[in-house]
Design a protein around this motif. Sequence first.
Motif, PDB file in Angstrom:
ATOM      1  N   ALA A   1      -1.985   6.776   7.495  1.00 45.65           N
ATOM      2  CA  ALA A   1      -2.795   6.755   6.295  1.00 45.65           C
ATOM      3  C   ALA A   1      -3.350   8.015   5.781  1.00 45.65           C
TER       4      ALA A   1
ATOM      5  N   SER B   1       0.613  -1.222   0.037  1.00 45.27           N
ATOM      6  CA  SER B   1       0.281   0.239   0.033  1.00 45.27           C
ATOM      7  C   SER B   1       0.980   1.223  -0.125  1.00 45.27           C
TER       8      SER B   1
ATOM      9  N   THR C   1       5.076   6.471   2.337  1.00 47.24           N
ATOM     10  CA  THR C   1       5.032   6.345   3.749  1.00 47.24           C
ATOM     11  C   THR C   1       6.416   5.513   3.968  1.00 47.24           C
TER      12      THR C   1
END
Length: 118
Positions: free
Chosen positions: A117, A15, A48
């Motif tokens: 997130a 992700s 991230t």
Amino acid sequence: MNERIATMDVVALGSGAAAIAISGDVTAACEQDLMAAHEQATDDGAKTIVLDFHGMDYMNSGGIGMLVTLLVRGQRRQQRIAAVGLTEHYRQIFQLTRLDEAILLFDSTDQALAGTAG
């Protein structure tokens, strides 16, 4: 001084996230290795970056400066930077230097992913 060489291992977290597992002594001497690990994570598409300090033995002011350099590079790439695995001593140093205002501190990688997130 006989310092332990730091190692930086990039771990894909999925992700658009990656962890850089940092082991050994974090000093200015390991800047090239950390920047190479950051480039690898960035090339793999990470937005991230979780700096995992569980294996860190020691960090000095040169290491803090190197993290500031990494932070600037990450901001230029619109990346979120988080840290896990810091001892209470190093958490206090991050707070005293206000590094914790730019690098979010978490207890676990799962918490870091949830907290960054978005």
